[in-house]
Design an enzyme around this catalytic site. Sequence first.
Site, PDB file in Angstrom:
ATOM      1  N   SER A 263      -5.025  68.496   1.647  1.00 37.47           N
ATOM      2  CA  SER A 263      -5.730  68.165   0.359  1.00 37.47           C
ATOM      3  C   SER A 263      -4.976  68.268  -0.663  1.00 37.47           C
ATOM      4  O   SER A 263      -4.002  67.871  -0.363  1.00 37.47           O
ATOM      5  CB  SER A 263      -6.013  69.535   0.455  1.00 37.47           C
ATOM      6  OG  SER A 263      -5.465  70.634   0.013  1.00 37.47           O
ATOM      7  N   LYS A 264      -5.530  67.894  -1.463  1.00 40.37           N
ATOM      8  CA  LYS A 264      -4.638  67.627  -2.156  1.00 40.37           C
ATOM      9  C   LYS A 264      -3.824  67.628  -2.986  1.00 40.37           C
ATOM     10  O   LYS A 264      -2.749  67.407  -3.292  1.00 40.37           O
ATOM     11  CB  LYS A 264      -6.005  67.203  -3.878  1.00 40.37           C
ATOM     12  CG  LYS A 264      -5.428  67.023  -5.334  1.00 40.37           C
ATOM     13  CD  LYS A 264      -5.662  65.648  -5.652  1.00 40.37           C
ATOM     14  CE  LYS A 264      -5.493  66.046  -6.731  1.00 40.37           C
ATOM     15  NZ  LYS A 264      -4.215  67.198  -7.465  1.00 40.37           N
TER      16      LYS A 264
END
Length: 507
Positions: A263-264
């Site tokens: 994920s970011k």
Amino acid sequence: MKNVRVRFAPSPTGPLHIGGVRTALYNYLFAKKHNGTFILRIEDTDQERFVKGAEEYIINSLTWAGIVFDEGVHVGGPYAPYRQSERKAIYKQFALDLIKKGHAYYAFDTIEDLKQIHEHYANHGKSFQYDSTTRDSMKNSLTLGEEKTKELLSKNIPFVIRFKVPENRNLKLYDLIRGTIEINTNVLDDKVLLKSDGMPTYHLANVVDDYLMKITHVIRGEEWLPSYPLHFLLYEAFGWLDVMPQFAHLPLILKPEGHGKLSKRDGDKHGFPVYPCQWENEKGEKIIGFKEWGFLPEAFINMIALIGWNPGNNKEIMSLEEMIEEFSLDKINKAGGRFDPEKAKWFNHQYIQKTDNTTLLKLIKNYNTHYNVDDHTLLKIIELTKNRINILSEFFIINKYFFEPPTSYNTDLIQKKIKSHVFNHLLEIIKCFNNIKWEKLLIEEAIKNYCQLQGVRLGDLMTSLRIAIVGDASGPHLTDIMEIIGKTETISRIQNFFEFAKTNLLN
Ligand code: GLU
């Protein structure tokens, strides 16, 4: 394989994650491998999740990465329009057709009705699902009958159209990566196909468009695997099973730790991007991508292709053409592929070495925010240091000493390695420099001669000169650095270091 047609069908809900780029890439490789057609379809039927600029971002990012489409929103094609919001009128007919065939029904339950029934179930410790066991107690055309339904429709009472999932059937579905998947239809709910605003849901639009656009293979992320049974049932209900595409659900890209979807936040935590190019969010914050981090597009593509795909020949560095040649869906792993930032940098490092210096110069100049340096000098520095660079954005950081004097000295190293009497020679060596032409071989000769004459160990003097000039023991050959920064700058740095050594080290 004949007439292969595949599509990348993103929803413009934000920037493209590298997982999305990989899905696009695998579709592209598959299409090109089979002389097929690669299509970009924008699935923007969910207007609430629509994000301005996302479509443009997707196109620009894939273009940067070298992934090109044969048909799509930006290039047109025989099945245009390729943006689902512009195809709205098409879908309703198909939903109505399913009602006619008995595979779908009108549902008039209001949001309030649904909320109540969900609460009622929750109060009894259960969860409500609109399906074959519950549809008979809801407000829909199956329970209301034809007359009442017609009446409600004529009064413009809002409705949705739901798919009528067949009861208790064991489905055997085939996935090109995962093999056979078995599922009983009783676990499926009667998904909405057409919303009350007349817009189709993802499921209806996706299946109808794949059919109309003659898609032969659906290659998409693992997150869409739960939709596969419904999509199969839709093909069946429409009577399109003979032209149903083959399905391949790609494994996830995992966090560097090896578990959970990348994920970011993982990128923020470890200091690497997860988007291909810079994205400006709704707050106006600019989030850099691999491009701005300093990746070459060829390296980026090569790196992501191998997360989850292995051509099985231990070859890692591959051009797009080579990847097309080698690509096959059966070499895609079933398990998720771990994203390893160090390995990613390794790929870029390899491509930097293969890139000519003039091309690197153009790219590297974008990272120069405060030095006044001409192209000729920069080219020399690139030549000298490209083998030390992993990402272009670090060029001016790791090579700082070419552009400004050191702001600190590695005193630990000085104390461990250099005998204090060597410092006294620093001012003397400057005198030798004064008289020579400033070329690296002559500089080297001058230093060697001096050491011989004075009985100083060459290594000791070189280390102290390096610390004076670079601040540390790092960097390419010292006389190369000295030649590039020039005589005046070299002498000034030696003088500064001497002053520093006198007050801090010689006591
Ligand atoms: N619109 C879906 C997405 O955002 C497409 C899924 C599919 O390829 O079927 O990924």
